[in-house]
Design an enzyme around this catalytic site. Structure first.
Site, PDB file in Angstrom:
ATOM      1  N   GLN A   9       0.822  -1.208   0.000  1.00  9.65           N
ATOM      2  CA  GLN A   9       0.000   0.000   0.000  1.00  9.65           C
ATOM      3  C   GLN A   9       0.863   1.268   0.000  1.00  9.65           C
ATOM      4  O   GLN A   9       1.895   1.316   0.664  1.00  9.65           O
ATOM      5  CB  GLN A   9      -0.888   0.011   1.244  1.00  9.65           C
ATOM      6  CG  GLN A   9      -1.927   1.099   1.227  1.00  9.65           C
ATOM      7  CD  GLN A   9      -3.328   0.566   1.030  1.00  9.65           C
ATOM      8  OE1 GLN A   9      -3.527  -0.529   0.535  1.00  9.65           O
ATOM      9  NE2 GLN A   9      -4.307   1.339   1.392  1.00  9.65           N
ATOM     10  N   SER A  94       3.105  -6.518   2.927  1.00 10.84           N
ATOM     11  CA  SER A  94       1.683  -6.434   3.269  1.00 10.84           C
ATOM     12  C   SER A  94       0.846  -7.049   2.152  1.00 10.84           C
ATOM     13  O   SER A  94       0.957  -8.241   1.882  1.00 10.84           O
ATOM     14  CB  SER A  94       1.305  -4.986   3.572  1.00 10.84           C
ATOM     15  OG  SER A  94       0.001  -4.899   4.101  1.00 10.84           O
ATOM     16  N   LEU A  95      -0.007  -6.267   1.463  1.00  8.90           N
ATOM     17  CA  LEU A  95      -0.815  -6.843   0.387  1.00  8.90           C
ATOM     18  C   LEU A  95       0.062  -7.488  -0.678  1.00  8.90           C
ATOM     19  O   LEU A  95      -0.376  -8.390  -1.408  1.00  8.90           O
ATOM     20  CB  LEU A  95      -1.718  -5.780  -0.243  1.00  8.90           C
ATOM     21  CG  LEU A  95      -1.078  -4.782  -1.214  1.00  8.90           C
ATOM     22  CD1 LEU A  95      -1.145  -5.262  -2.658  1.00  8.90           C
ATOM     23  CD2 LEU A  95      -1.733  -3.431  -1.106  1.00  8.90           C
ATOM     24  N   ARG A 119     -10.245  -7.661   1.406  1.00  9.19           N
ATOM     25  CA  ARG A 119      -9.295  -7.284   2.464  1.00  9.19           C
ATOM     26  C   ARG A 119      -9.298  -5.779   2.673  1.00  9.19           C
ATOM     27  O   ARG A 119      -9.320  -5.287   3.806  1.00  9.19           O
ATOM     28  CB  ARG A 119      -7.899  -7.779   2.075  1.00  9.19           C
ATOM     29  CG  ARG A 119      -6.786  -7.544   3.109  1.00  9.19           C
ATOM     30  CD  ARG A 119      -5.508  -8.172   2.572  1.00  9.19           C
ATOM     31  NE  ARG A 119      -4.377  -8.049   3.482  1.00  9.19           N
ATOM     32  CZ  ARG A 119      -3.491  -7.062   3.480  1.00  9.19           C
ATOM     33  NH1 ARG A 119      -3.632  -6.053   2.606  1.00  9.19           N
ATOM     34  NH2 ARG A 119      -2.478  -7.047   4.322  1.00  9.19           N
ATOM     35  N   HIS A 203      -2.284  -3.236  10.282  1.00  8.47           N
ATOM     36  CA  HIS A 203      -1.305  -4.070  10.973  1.00  8.47           C
ATOM     37  C   HIS A 203      -1.167  -3.756  12.464  1.00  8.47           C
ATOM     38  O   HIS A 203      -0.069  -3.615  12.992  1.00  8.47           O
ATOM     39  CB  HIS A 203       0.060  -4.000  10.272  1.00  8.47           C
ATOM     40  CG  HIS A 203       0.010  -4.522   8.873  1.00  8.47           C
ATOM     41  ND1 HIS A 203      -0.196  -5.850   8.571  1.00  8.47           N
ATOM     42  CD2 HIS A 203       0.082  -3.878   7.682  1.00  8.47           C
ATOM     43  CE1 HIS A 203      -0.230  -6.012   7.267  1.00  8.47           C
ATOM     44  NE2 HIS A 203      -0.066  -4.829   6.697  1.00  8.47           N
ATOM     45  N   GLN A 252      -1.489 -11.955   9.404  1.00  9.58           N
ATOM     46  CA  GLN A 252      -0.859 -10.765   8.826  1.00  9.58           C
ATOM     47  C   GLN A 252      -1.718  -9.513   8.970  1.00  9.58           C
ATOM     48  O   GLN A 252      -1.207  -8.398   9.057  1.00  9.58           O
ATOM     49  CB  GLN A 252      -0.560 -11.034   7.349  1.00  9.58           C
ATOM     50  CG  GLN A 252       0.304  -9.990   6.670  1.00  9.58           C
ATOM     51  CD  GLN A 252      -0.147  -9.699   5.264  1.00  9.58           C
ATOM     52  OE1 GLN A 252      -1.276  -9.296   5.043  1.00  9.58           O
ATOM     53  NE2 GLN A 252       0.748  -9.904   4.305  1.00  9.58           N
TER      54      GLN A 252
END
Length: 312
Positions: A9, A94-95, A119, A203, A252
């Site tokens: 992101q 992340s993603l 998500r 997160h 995660q």
């Protein structure tokens, strides 16, 4: 040994993928499949904006994945560089871990787009807009960041979210706690702290409702066989088992992105070159983490052509 890595992101911007789509049918196929999977003209949003729509996490997450996968498809189909032949492992921030899994065949492209759309929506809905925040701590190591987060929490959530490289850590939590952390940063020996332009506190434990949503989604759409190992964000360790990876993807959502440790572990396991696909975000972090390794970003057709000429 070469590692291919995929951005997360914040790497989205209006115009992303436009050059690839204009030059390559392989890229256009990726964008078309993502558009169909999402029942949305995502490719138009990526190419033309508006920026505020592209920055929304439910759009940004699949867009970033689509751009990186288009870059990979062009590299493989137009320039003959296949991931399984020229890479030893993958990872994503992340993603980007979903993109990495798509790249090694654990998820299909359409499923990856739908999972990331869900998500993004779940993360946005987990905390009302304005109640959460994130801040980047520059010139901070993990010890300093953790001490600052503990001091600023004062009964609220203030946690380390991303350990990006030896000089950059990101914290996440309740907005008031994050704002306190920004004010206290210099007292903790941190060079600079700045609020990030994000719509949710990713997160951290506030994302627990989103983790529940992803647990259900990954039950019905689990990862399949990986053609190359992935290094998981929450463990910074090599994973080859799809069921283990499914559990780690759930963790995660609320867990820490241990990117610095992941890069260090890939390097310790033999990775001497890191290749980022679709943006120029991770390569600089990698350069600060393992200075003796080579790192580069492939974004344009010229980047892809030059890389292919070197290794094919």
């Amino acid at each position: 040994m070469r590692a291919f890595v995929f951005p997360g992101q914040g790497s989205q911007k209006v115009g992303m993928g436009a050059e690839l789509a204009a030059a390559s049918a392989a890229a256009r196929e990726v964008f078309g499949e993502v558009d169909e999977a999402l029942s949305q003209h995502m490719s138009t949003l990526m190419r033309e904006g508006p920026e505020d729509e592209l920055l929304k996490t439910a759009n940004g997450q699949p867009a970033i994945m689509a751009n990186a996968m288009a870059t990979l498809r062009v590299l493989e189909r137009d320039f003959g560089v296949r991931l399984a032949e020229h890479g030893a492992c993958v990872a994503g921030h992340s993603l980007g871990e979903y993109t990495a899994l798509c790249a090694v065949g654990a998820f299909g492209l359409a499923d990856t787009a739908r999972l990331l759309r869900l998500r993004g929506q779940a993360m946005q809905e987990a905390v009302p807009i304005g109640e959460g925040a994130m801040a980047a701590l520059l010139g901070a190591d993990m010890d300093k960041a953790a001490a600052l987060a503990a001091a600023a929490a004062q009964g609220e959530v203030c946690e380390v979210a991303n350990d990006n490289d030896p000089s950059q850590v990101v914290i996440s939590g309740h907005r008031s706690a994050i704002e306190r952390a920004v004010e206290l940063a210099k007292e903790h020996g941190i060079k600079r702290a700045l609020l990030l332009p994000v719509s949710a506190p990713f997160h951290c434990s506030l994302m627990a409702p989103a983790a529940d949503v992803m647990a259900q989604a990954l039950e019905t759409t689990p990862p399949g066989t990986l053609t190359l190992p992935v290094y998981a964000n929450v463990t910074a360790a090599r994973v080859t088992d799809p069921e283990e990876e499914r559990e780690l993807l759930i963790k995660q959502v609320t867990g820490q992105v241990r990117w610095r440790e992941s890069v260090a572990q890939m390097h310790a396991d033999g990775a001497e070159e890191f290749v980022e696909l679709g943006a120029k975000v991770l390569a600089p972090m990698i350069g600060r983490t393992v200075k003796e390794a080579a790192s580069r970003s492939l974004v344009t057709m010229a980047d892809l052509e030059a890389f292919a000429k070197e290794i094919v």
